[in-house]
Write a protein that holds these residues in place. Sequence first.
Motif, mmCIF file in Angstrom:
data_model
loop_
_atom_site.group_PDB
_atom_site.id
_atom_site.type_symbol
_atom_site.label_atom_id
_atom_site.label_comp_id
_atom_site.label_asym_id
_atom_site.label_seq_id
_atom_site.Cartn_x
_atom_site.Cartn_y
_atom_site.Cartn_z
ATOM 1 N N LEU A 118 8.100 12.416 -31.335
ATOM 2 C CA LEU A 118 7.025 11.484 -31.678
ATOM 3 C C LEU A 118 6.954 10.320 -30.697
ATOM 4 O O LEU A 118 5.865 9.886 -30.301
ATOM 5 N N ASN A 119 8.110 9.813 -30.294
ATOM 6 C CA ASN A 119 8.147 8.709 -29.344
ATOM 7 C C ASN A 119 7.546 9.123 -28.009
ATOM 8 O O ASN A 119 6.755 8.384 -27.425
ATOM 9 N N THR A 120 7.890 10.316 -27.543
ATOM 10 C CA THR A 120 7.336 10.827 -26.295
ATOM 11 C C THR A 120 5.825 11.005 -26.407
ATOM 12 O O THR A 120 5.071 10.675 -25.491
ATOM 13 N N PHE A 121 5.377 11.486 -27.560
ATOM 14 C CA PHE A 121 3.952 11.672 -27.810
ATOM 15 C C PHE A 121 3.209 10.334 -27.760
ATOM 16 O O PHE A 121 2.155 10.210 -27.124
ATOM 17 N N LEU A 122 3.756 9.315 -28.430
ATOM 18 C CA LEU A 122 3.117 8.003 -28.428
ATOM 19 C C LEU A 122 3.068 7.389 -27.036
ATOM 20 O O LEU A 122 2.057 6.797 -26.647
ATOM 21 N N LYS A 123 4.146 7.510 -26.278
ATOM 22 C CA LYS A 123 4.166 6.963 -24.919
ATOM 23 C C LYS A 123 3.135 7.648 -24.033
ATOM 24 O O LYS A 123 2.447 6.998 -23.250
ATOM 25 N N ALA A 124 3.019 8.972 -24.159
ATOM 26 C CA ALA A 124 2.029 9.705 -23.366
ATOM 27 C C ALA A 124 0.613 9.289 -23.757
ATOM 28 O O ALA A 124 -0.260 9.131 -22.902
ATOM 29 N N ALA A 125 0.378 9.074 -25.045
ATOM 30 C CA ALA A 125 -0.947 8.644 -25.505
ATOM 31 C C ALA A 125 -1.266 7.246 -24.984
ATOM 32 O O ALA A 125 -2.397 6.973 -24.567
ATOM 33 N N ARG A 126 -0.292 6.360 -24.979
ATOM 34 C CA ARG A 126 -0.514 5.005 -24.490
ATOM 35 C C ARG A 126 -0.792 5.000 -22.995
ATOM 36 O O ARG A 126 -1.638 4.247 -22.510
ATOM 37 N N GLU A 127 -0.101 5.832 -22.234
ATOM 38 C CA GLU A 127 -0.301 5.882 -20.784
ATOM 39 C C GLU A 127 -1.667 6.443 -20.421
ATOM 40 O O GLU A 127 -2.154 6.212 -19.321
ATOM 41 N N ALA A 128 -2.282 7.148 -21.343
ATOM 42 C CA ALA A 128 -3.602 7.724 -21.085
ATOM 43 C C ALA A 128 -4.712 6.777 -21.546
ATOM 44 O O ALA A 128 -5.788 7.207 -21.907
ATOM 45 N N SER A 129 -4.438 5.476 -21.537
ATOM 46 C CA SER A 129 -5.424 4.498 -22.013
ATOM 47 C C SER A 129 -6.650 4.478 -21.108
ATOM 48 O O SER A 129 -6.617 4.927 -19.962
ATOM 49 N N LEU A 130 -7.716 3.917 -21.626
ATOM 50 C CA LEU A 130 -8.986 3.896 -20.900
ATOM 51 C C LEU A 130 -9.156 2.680 -20.007
ATOM 52 O O LEU A 130 -10.116 2.611 -19.249
ATOM 53 N N GLY A 131 -8.289 1.712 -20.090
ATOM 54 C CA GLY A 131 -8.432 0.519 -19.265
ATOM 55 C C GLY A 131 -7.148 -0.274 -19.221
ATOM 56 O O GLY A 131 -6.135 0.112 -19.791
#
Length: 96
Positions: free
Chosen positions: A35-48
């Motif tokens: 879950l932690n890896t998933f959240l970090k990957a989602a955060r790094e894919a931010s739009l700005g």
Amino acid sequence: MRIDKPPMPLTPVTDPNRAAADLRKAAEGFEAIFLNTFLKAAREASLGEDIMGGQGVNSARDMYETEVTRLAAGRAGLGIADAVERQFRGAIAPKE
């Protein structure tokens, strides 16, 4: 590559209930890492860019995400911890 040593024997389980509890804890730990890896990957894919960015904010966010995923592991309904536990349950003696 050749390995000449035989594999290490497994330590016999002396307390099956303790082994089952340890297995569950390890399975939930694995789910928390996932879950932690998933959240970090989602955060790094931010739009700005983050207007509140900075090393302190990033460190606080990392600690927050680590704690949230630790608490959610085994309770979020994803079933990852359950699947890991089922996979390795045969390696320990059954509960009494």
